[in-house]
Motif scaffolding. Sequence first.
Motif, PDB file in Angstrom:
ATOM      1  N   ILE A 478       0.831  -1.204   0.000  1.00  0.00           N
ATOM      2  CA  ILE A 478       0.000   0.000   0.000  1.00  0.00           C
ATOM      3  C   ILE A 478       0.866   1.255   0.000  1.00  0.00           C
ATOM      4  N   ARG A 479       1.919   1.228   0.787  1.00  0.00           N
ATOM      5  CA  ARG A 479       2.807   2.393   0.840  1.00  0.00           C
ATOM      6  C   ARG A 479       3.516   2.608  -0.488  1.00  0.00           C
ATOM      7  N   THR A 482       1.193   4.176  -2.915  1.00  0.00           N
ATOM      8  CA  THR A 482       1.106   5.607  -2.631  1.00  0.00           C
ATOM      9  C   THR A 482       2.333   6.349  -3.139  1.00  0.00           C
ATOM     10  N   PHE A 485       2.071   6.907  -6.785  1.00  0.00           N
ATOM     11  CA  PHE A 485       1.095   7.965  -7.037  1.00  0.00           C
ATOM     12  C   PHE A 485       1.730   9.341  -6.837  1.00  0.00           C
ATOM     13  N   LEU A 486       2.545   9.481  -5.806  1.00  0.00           N
ATOM     14  CA  LEU A 486       3.217  10.762  -5.571  1.00  0.00           C
ATOM     15  C   LEU A 486       4.241  11.064  -6.664  1.00  0.00           C
ATOM     16  N   LEU A 558       8.105   5.977   1.874  1.00  0.00           N
ATOM     17  CA  LEU A 558       7.057   5.078   1.408  1.00  0.00           C
ATOM     18  C   LEU A 558       7.553   3.768   0.812  1.00  0.00           C
TER      19      LEU A 558
END
Length: 836
Positions: A478-479, A482, A485-486, A558
């Motif tokens: 999940i991290r 993310t 996505f960033l 992340l």
Amino acid sequence: MYCWQGPSHLLKTAILILPLLGASCQTCLKDAAASTSATSARGIVLLQRGAPQSSFASASESSEAGSPEEYAELLLELGALREKSLPEPDNSWLEIADINTSAPASSVDSALGGIPGFNKPTNTSDAAAVSGVKKNAVGDLTIFATALATNSVMVLLGVLFISILRRSFPMVYQCHRQPDVDETRLMSAMKGFQTQPVDGFRSSKSRFFGWITDGFRKSSEEIESAAGLDRAMLVEFTELAQTIMIRVGLPLMCLLAPLHCFQGGDAAGDDRLTWLGFGNVEHGSWLCWVHAIAVWYVVVLTSTLIFSAMRKFMPRRAKWLKEMPAPRSTTVLVEGIPDEKRTAQAMRKVFDESVFGYQAVNKVEFVKDTSELISWQRSLEKATATLNGHGWFKSTMSAEMDQRQAQAQVERLQNLINKTEHCNSGSAFVTFERRREAAIACKIFSPEDEEHIEVSVPPDPGDVIYADLLTDPTANSIRELTGYFLIAILFAVFMPLVVGIQAIASVETLRNEIPFFETLIHNFPAVATLWNGIVASAALTTAMSLLPTCLSLIFVCLFSLKAQAWLQHLIQQWFYLFLVIFVLLVTAIGSSIIATFSHLVQQPMDIFPMLATSMPQSTHFYLNYIPLQWVAMVSTTARTANLGKYLVSRMFHEPSKAKELSEPEDQDYEGIGSRCARNAIVLTVALTFCTLTPTISLWTLIYFVFARVCYTYLFMEAEGRKPDLGGVFWVTQLRNILHSLALFIILMAGVLAQRANSFVPSLIAGSSLVYWYWSLGHFRREFKWEDIPIDDLQHEDAGGFFRVATKGSYRQPELPEHDTDLQQAISVMRTKLNLF
């Protein structure tokens, strides 16, 4: 439903509306309006003939040719050119569309603004314009000459500055200086290896410019002994780039530049800087056939040199693997351990009984949850600092009580964690008796197999990030999602950042906001010329220097890295991608990365005319970009940030402590990952434009000669040794260059399709994609460089030479060593007797 098809609609509108506008101009428009429209028509005719945008600009600025009769003649010629040269409507980036015949004459210029390559530099919606990548124009030769002279002077001053600083501050610039070559050879003969850099050593034979001569004289083997294989291969990459430029770039420059100048047909007009480039070749010239052969020459010879360099690397990689010191050479990292097997006894049973059938495991060290212990250790450090006079708010008695309490808690938790296995996580380091068993375990439990546990080669014991090994795999996924996505958001917001920097640095903005600049430019025009030659490249370089830090923050927060060295490899991969898009492909992006990508997904073949229309019109920018990297290299070698930290720290500490506090250099921008990415993009730019503007090869060669000297000096004298991955960055660099050849092929195939009379030259150039694809696959198949073959470990020499280990075990630093030889023997005995 209406579907937007990109800039093609705008060009169709412009081309089809011109005949109607011409008829109305002859009857209704005044002479001034006719003059303006005729100028626009002449610009499109010049573009259709293959002339550069500078000719279009010259036509637009001309006020002499404005009669309606001349305009009508130009329109007839435009119609003939359109029927002769435009491709079929449904298969081209420049296709023709239905239009509104009542559009005004000004729509011609506005329509051209939406086409990649036809945009005016002042159009702030264009990615190239706002990032400072200017299009070729008349007068660029003066700007380039001024910028080249300025960059050269700055390099010379930088070299003098560095030479002075080496004498004045040896703790910063010569603290890791290596012994002379003869002494190095003697130590190698006696000990079999070169030890760590000798702190504080300064040769009595050191000369003022000795670091420059040493940069040419030191071999990569000596650099490997002092700084590791990764940094030695970065120096090797500079030598490979020099070889490519000498054997590929310079012959093309000597052949193509004179042909462009004297046989091209003078298509560049007054743009003298383009006389030596492909922009001076007129439409239908026989030189298109020469360029078709040149594409094959670049692709084949560059691939051959890369393969040759990789073959020379393979023995060095094998030697590095064989000399890997214990415990890393005999240890594996086990992840995904289920709850019922999170004990040392259970892990021994997995390998000793289920895999090997004999006692193979020497030690099992689980990664333990020590968060509470670390918290108390920090409290102990604070209390100790207060007692030593560094505290401000607590009395001595209170600090003594805090210290005793923290010390007691630290000892209690250390004993508890060492004696029990309740804090064990799902990750462990398993050390075997022999290296061959570790290699077999990695192959049996590889991440590609669907096993419950995963086994891999561990990082260096001094470089492990134990906190990343404690996280849950599901949470990691999940991290990381993310994080990706960033990164995508970073792609989207980076362009506005560049716009802001460019707006602040623009001479037009400064002269409008600050009267001083208006006066300065009016009285000293040379200042404006110098500014235009440097500021565009400098603004883009400054903006790109912020990216490694942003990427590093995303990766650290992340991503599960497991080791600091792998952070550098991630930075290399992603930073190079950013550089390719925002430095090399920025001219073809248009106003939006997302819109351009969406269009290519729908019509992938449009990439050929898209690149061919835009990139050749910005070759002058890249001629300025390469010399600017000379200055960037001097800035890196000067180590001004380290010097500043050292001078400040020396005011409060001893020189040795100040030296420790000032190191290392910024690992985001000056780490091995960022350096490898920046060097790869310089070579990529040179290869991409080596036929369009052949002189770029000379400036690139000078850059890599200077880079060889600077990196040798930094690795041998100034910088400390860092964790080493054994050539991982080198292999990634070679793959990046191989991949970039596809961009070069696509670009030249599109350019030749537009400039040649037939499709054959473009087909010849484009056919090299077949060879490139084969080379890429052959590179993966031939070079198995990651692991040492098990056959080579069949007869291990226990008395052979190994490098010095950075740490003796994989135990977490907050936990003291407690396993004695007797305790290890008892543990093995319990395993054999199947005791708990």
